[in-house]
Design a protein around this motif. Structure first.
Motif, PDB file in Angstrom:
ATOM      1  N   PRO A 174      -2.762  42.497  30.069  1.00  0.00           N
ATOM      2  CA  PRO A 174      -2.882  41.094  29.655  1.00  0.00           C
ATOM      3  C   PRO A 174      -2.644  40.142  30.818  1.00  0.00           C
ATOM      4  O   PRO A 174      -1.920  40.457  31.764  1.00  0.00           O
ATOM      5  CB  PRO A 174      -1.777  40.948  28.591  1.00  0.00           C
ATOM      6  N   ASP A 175      -3.259  38.991  30.740  1.00  0.00           N
ATOM      7  CA  ASP A 175      -3.051  37.927  31.732  1.00  0.00           C
ATOM      8  C   ASP A 175      -2.440  36.732  31.004  1.00  0.00           C
ATOM      9  O   ASP A 175      -3.126  36.046  30.253  1.00  0.00           O
ATOM     10  CB  ASP A 175      -4.372  37.522  32.385  1.00  0.00           C
ATOM     11  N   PRO A 176      -1.147  36.468  31.210  1.00  0.00           N
ATOM     12  CA  PRO A 176      -0.485  35.411  30.441  1.00  0.00           C
ATOM     13  C   PRO A 176      -0.671  34.012  31.011  1.00  0.00           C
ATOM     14  O   PRO A 176      -0.273  33.036  30.385  1.00  0.00           O
ATOM     15  CB  PRO A 176       0.992  35.821  30.528  1.00  0.00           C
ATOM     16  N   TRP A 177      -1.267  33.910  32.191  1.00  0.00           N
ATOM     17  CA  TRP A 177      -1.267  32.634  32.905  1.00  0.00           C
ATOM     18  C   TRP A 177      -2.402  31.716  32.461  1.00  0.00           C
ATOM     19  O   TRP A 177      -3.531  32.151  32.259  1.00  0.00           O
ATOM     20  CB  TRP A 177      -1.370  32.870  34.402  1.00  0.00           C
ATOM     21  N   ARG A 178      -2.057  30.442  32.334  1.00  0.00           N
ATOM     22  CA  ARG A 178      -3.045  29.386  32.139  1.00  0.00           C
ATOM     23  C   ARG A 178      -2.932  28.399  33.294  1.00  0.00           C
ATOM     24  O   ARG A 178      -2.001  28.482  34.096  1.00  0.00           O
ATOM     25  CB  ARG A 178      -2.818  28.676  30.797  1.00  0.00           C
ATOM     26  N   ARG A 179      -3.879  27.482  33.376  1.00  0.00           N
ATOM     27  CA  ARG A 179      -3.876  26.516  34.470  1.00  0.00           C
ATOM     28  C   ARG A 179      -3.790  25.102  33.906  1.00  0.00           C
ATOM     29  O   ARG A 179      -4.427  24.764  32.912  1.00  0.00           O
ATOM     30  CB  ARG A 179      -5.135  26.643  35.315  1.00  0.00           C
ATOM     31  N   GLY A 180      -2.973  24.292  34.550  1.00  0.00           N
ATOM     32  CA  GLY A 180      -2.822  22.905  34.109  1.00  0.00           C
ATOM     33  C   GLY A 180      -2.297  22.049  35.246  1.00  0.00           C
ATOM     34  O   GLY A 180      -1.946  22.560  36.322  1.00  0.00           O
ATOM     35  N   ARG A 181      -2.213  20.736  34.998  1.00  0.00           N
ATOM     36  CA  ARG A 181      -1.733  19.798  36.020  1.00  0.00           C
ATOM     37  C   ARG A 181      -0.381  19.231  35.622  1.00  0.00           C
ATOM     38  O   ARG A 181      -0.121  18.941  34.450  1.00  0.00           O
ATOM     39  CB  ARG A 181      -2.736  18.667  36.234  1.00  0.00           C
ATOM     40  N   LEU A 182       0.465  19.082  36.630  1.00  0.00           N
ATOM     41  CA  LEU A 182       1.778  18.484  36.410  1.00  0.00           C
ATOM     42  C   LEU A 182       1.640  16.978  36.214  1.00  0.00           C
ATOM     43  O   LEU A 182       0.963  16.301  36.994  1.00  0.00           O
ATOM     44  CB  LEU A 182       2.693  18.764  37.601  1.00  0.00           C
ATOM     45  N   ALA A 183       2.280  16.477  35.171  1.00  0.00           N
ATOM     46  CA  ALA A 183       2.286  15.030  34.944  1.00  0.00           C
ATOM     47  C   ALA A 183       3.384  14.346  35.737  1.00  0.00           C
ATOM     48  O   ALA A 183       3.387  13.112  35.850  1.00  0.00           O
ATOM     49  CB  ALA A 183       2.459  14.739  33.457  1.00  0.00           C
ATOM     50  N   GLY A 184       4.303  15.121  36.288  1.00  0.00           N
ATOM     51  CA  GLY A 184       5.383  14.573  37.099  1.00  0.00           C
ATOM     52  C   GLY A 184       5.768  15.551  38.177  1.00  0.00           C
ATOM     53  O   GLY A 184       5.438  16.738  38.123  1.00  0.00           O
ATOM     54  N   ALA A 185       6.481  15.072  39.180  1.00  0.00           N
ATOM     55  CA  ALA A 185       6.884  15.920  40.290  1.00  0.00           C
ATOM     56  C   ALA A 185       8.016  16.858  39.863  1.00  0.00           C
ATOM     57  O   ALA A 185       8.830  16.529  39.003  1.00  0.00           O
ATOM     58  CB  ALA A 185       7.330  15.070  41.472  1.00  0.00           C
ATOM     59  N   VAL A 186       8.052  18.031  40.485  1.00  0.00           N
ATOM     60  CA  VAL A 186       9.140  18.994  40.287  1.00  0.00           C
ATOM     61  C   VAL A 186       9.688  19.356  41.664  1.00  0.00           C
ATOM     62  O   VAL A 186       8.958  19.875  42.512  1.00  0.00           O
ATOM     63  CB  VAL A 186       8.664  20.272  39.570  1.00  0.00           C
ATOM     64  N   ARG A 187      10.948  19.042  41.898  1.00  0.00           N
ATOM     65  CA  ARG A 187      11.603  19.417  43.149  1.00  0.00           C
ATOM     66  C   ARG A 187      12.228  20.795  42.989  1.00  0.00           C
ATOM     67  O   ARG A 187      12.780  21.121  41.937  1.00  0.00           O
ATOM     68  CB  ARG A 187      12.678  18.393  43.514  1.00  0.00           C
ATOM     69  N   HIS A 188      12.178  21.582  44.049  1.00  0.00           N
ATOM     70  CA  HIS A 188      12.685  22.948  43.955  1.00  0.00           C
ATOM     71  C   HIS A 188      13.254  23.383  45.290  1.00  0.00           C
ATOM     72  O   HIS A 188      12.533  23.447  46.292  1.00  0.00           O
ATOM     73  CB  HIS A 188      11.564  23.887  43.528  1.00  0.00           C
ATOM     74  N   LYS A 189      14.540  23.676  45.307  1.00  0.00           N
ATOM     75  CA  LYS A 189      15.183  24.202  46.496  1.00  0.00           C
ATOM     76  C   LYS A 189      15.284  25.724  46.367  1.00  0.00           C
ATOM     77  O   LYS A 189      15.431  26.262  45.292  1.00  0.00           O
ATOM     78  CB  LYS A 189      16.582  23.610  46.651  1.00  0.00           C
ATOM     79  N   ALA A 203       6.076  26.031  34.049  1.00  0.00           N
ATOM     80  CA  ALA A 203       5.164  25.906  35.181  1.00  0.00           C
ATOM     81  C   ALA A 203       5.694  26.686  36.378  1.00  0.00           C
ATOM     82  O   ALA A 203       6.892  26.673  36.666  1.00  0.00           O
ATOM     83  CB  ALA A 203       4.985  24.444  35.554  1.00  0.00           C
ATOM     84  N   TRP A 204       4.797  27.337  37.077  1.00  0.00           N
ATOM     85  CA  TRP A 204       5.130  28.083  38.291  1.00  0.00           C
ATOM     86  C   TRP A 204       5.169  27.106  39.458  1.00  0.00           C
ATOM     87  O   TRP A 204       4.162  26.486  39.791  1.00  0.00           O
ATOM     88  CB  TRP A 204       4.081  29.161  38.522  1.00  0.00           C
ATOM     89  N   VAL A 205       6.315  26.982  40.077  1.00  0.00           N
ATOM     90  CA  VAL A 205       6.512  26.003  41.149  1.00  0.00           C
ATOM     91  C   VAL A 205       7.033  26.720  42.383  1.00  0.00           C
ATOM     92  O   VAL A 205       8.054  27.404  42.333  1.00  0.00           O
ATOM     93  CB  VAL A 205       7.511  24.902  40.724  1.00  0.00           C
ATOM     94  N   GLU A 206       6.314  26.571  43.486  1.00  0.00           N
ATOM     95  CA  GLU A 206       6.761  27.126  44.755  1.00  0.00           C
ATOM     96  C   GLU A 206       7.679  26.129  45.446  1.00  0.00           C
ATOM     97  O   GLU A 206       7.563  24.913  45.260  1.00  0.00           O
ATOM     98  CB  GLU A 206       5.560  27.428  45.659  1.00  0.00           C
ATOM     99  N   ALA A 207       8.603  26.630  46.267  1.00  0.00           N
ATOM    100  CA  ALA A 207       9.448  25.743  47.066  1.00  0.00           C
ATOM    101  C   ALA A 207       8.577  25.055  48.127  1.00  0.00           C
ATOM    102  O   ALA A 207       7.624  25.639  48.626  1.00  0.00           O
ATOM    103  CB  ALA A 207      10.556  26.562  47.738  1.00  0.00           C
ATOM    104  N   PRO A 208       8.883  23.794  48.466  1.00  0.00           N
ATOM    105  CA  PRO A 208      10.007  22.944  48.039  1.00  0.00           C
ATOM    106  C   PRO A 208       9.723  22.134  46.772  1.00  0.00           C
ATOM    107  O   PRO A 208      10.501  21.256  46.419  1.00  0.00           O
ATOM    108  CB  PRO A 208      10.165  22.007  49.241  1.00  0.00           C
ATOM    109  N   GLY A 209       8.619  22.442  46.082  1.00  0.00           N
ATOM    110  CA  GLY A 209       8.305  21.732  44.850  1.00  0.00           C
ATOM    111  C   GLY A 209       6.848  21.337  44.797  1.00  0.00           C
ATOM    112  O   GLY A 209       6.070  21.635  45.703  1.00  0.00           O
TER     113      GLY A 209
END
Length: 379
Positions: free
Chosen positions: A308-323, A360-366
């Motif tokens: 199975p492939d669980p992933w879908r694609r979409g756009r972020l409506a706001g920023a996500v910061r990630h350290k 949502a899958w978010v890579e560093a730094p966000g």
């Protein structure tokens, strides 16, 4: 400044999923061959009349009606005649074309073609899809709904529908029904049982296991018919995190332990005989997300379905910061096709998990607002 990798030894998520998929056995399915021509005779592709195209637009006298499944030997079409026919019915002798209802006029017991029919019009010819003996599907192809239908079509015995039995057991001495301030209720057990049920498994809730190596070993030695055991807690670095050592002592094969993901780093997968143990982290968000990622893969392989492939694609409506250096699964609400980040408070934040529609899958730094990302939907 380049970001350093704090966890170079952690297994990437995609590799962990691939290891799990490769390690598990799949049911064996025989090849599929046509047991006869398909179609086995010429069939009508539309409702209308069966006639001889060589007679052109001349009126025809109706001889009767053929429905799907009727023996066409009851009629023979000759010059000036036709047979009313329904979709899927076999063509009578002498007919070589179907004139659809929309292309004819019926008057005084006669059929008047409104177009000049041609041989083969709206006919599914014998053997047009396959000839007897043709290989239709190679052996050991993953099962799906269409392939089940194909096996039925050629008269092959159908695989019995299966539901993999999944046992769910939380771990931890802190889990009690009526908690004092230093204790908690077991929410992971009901959550994971509900998820396994939603994914189509046969679920067995088991009592929470104490932080005791002997109790863990006893539970692992007695799978009780379960094919998969979901545990939560006991897989990290604490003094009471006994599951990895107990599994090794029992001779289990550790497929992986610790993955490059936030939350969910301590994730463990092991095989103990026929039992697959998915050792999930104890915090609820981590436990849920790891189960959402790994349990569907295990169920699909054991049931003989495709990966199975669980992933879908979409756009972020706001920023996500990630350290940090691990990819982050960040909680979001889905609205108007966009991912609206929620202010999550970490892997223990069950409240935000219950409010989220997706992660949502978010890579560093966000990621900035408007960025297209992949995401998981919450079950």
């Amino acid at each position: 400044m380049a970001m350093t990798c704090d966890h170079p030894d952690l297994l990437p998520l995609d590799e962990a999923l691939a290891r799990l998929w490769t390690a598990l056995p799949a049911p064996a399915f025989p090849e599929v061959r046509a047991d006869r021509d398909d179609p086995a005779t010429d069939l009508a592709a539309m409702d209308g009349v069966a006639l001889r195209s060589g007679d052109g637009p001349a009126p025809r006298r109706l001889l009767g009606t053929l429905f799907a499944g009727d023996d066409p030997a009851a009629f023979t079409v000759t010059a000036g005649t036709a047979v009313r026919i329904m979709t899927g019915a076999a063509l009578p002798a002498g007919a070589d074309a179907i004139l659809p209802v929309e292309q004819l006029r019926e008057e005084a017991g006669l059929i008047h073609p409104l177009t000049d029919p041609e041989a083969g019009d709206h006919v599914r010819p014998r053997g047009g899809q396959a000839r007897s003996g043709d290989l239709l599907l190679a052996a050991d192809q993953p099962l799906n709904v269409a392939r089940t239908a194909l096996r039925a079509w050629v008269g092959q015995p159908l695989p019995a529908p299966t539901r993999i039995r999944v046992a769910v057991a939380s771990t931890g001495d802190e889990l009690v029904a009526d908690p004092r301030p230093h204790q908690i209720r077991d929410s992971n057990g009901p959550m994971l049982a509900a998820l396994a049920h939603a994914l189509g498994a046969e679920v067995e809730r088991r009592p929470a296991l104490p932080d005791n190596p002997e109790a863990l070993a006893a539970a692992l030695r007695s799978p009780g018919g379960a094919r998969i055991l979901l545990t939560s807690g006991g897989v990290s670095m604490g003094e009471h995190d006994h599951l990895p050592a107990v599994l090794r002592d029992l001779g289990a094969t550790i497929l992986f332990h610790k993955i490059r993901l936030k939350p969910g780093k301590p994730m463990l997968a092991a095989q103990l005989g026929d039992l697959l143990v998915l050792g999930l982290p104890g915090n609820p968000v981590s436990a849920y997300l790891n189960a959402l990622l790994f349990l569907p893969v295990a169920l699909a392989k054991l049931e003989g379905r495709a990966l199975p492939d669980p992933w879908r694609r979409g756009r972020l409506a706001g920023a996500v910061r990630h350290k940090g250096d691990r990819p982050l699964l960040h909680p979001c609400r889905l609205a108007n096709g966009q991912l609206h980040p929620l202010p999550g408070k970490g892997s223990a934040d069950l409240v935000t998990l219950a409010q989220a529609d997706a992660f949502a899958w978010v890579e560093a730094p966000g990621e900035e607002a408007g960025t297209k990302v992949r995401y998981l939907t919450v079950v």
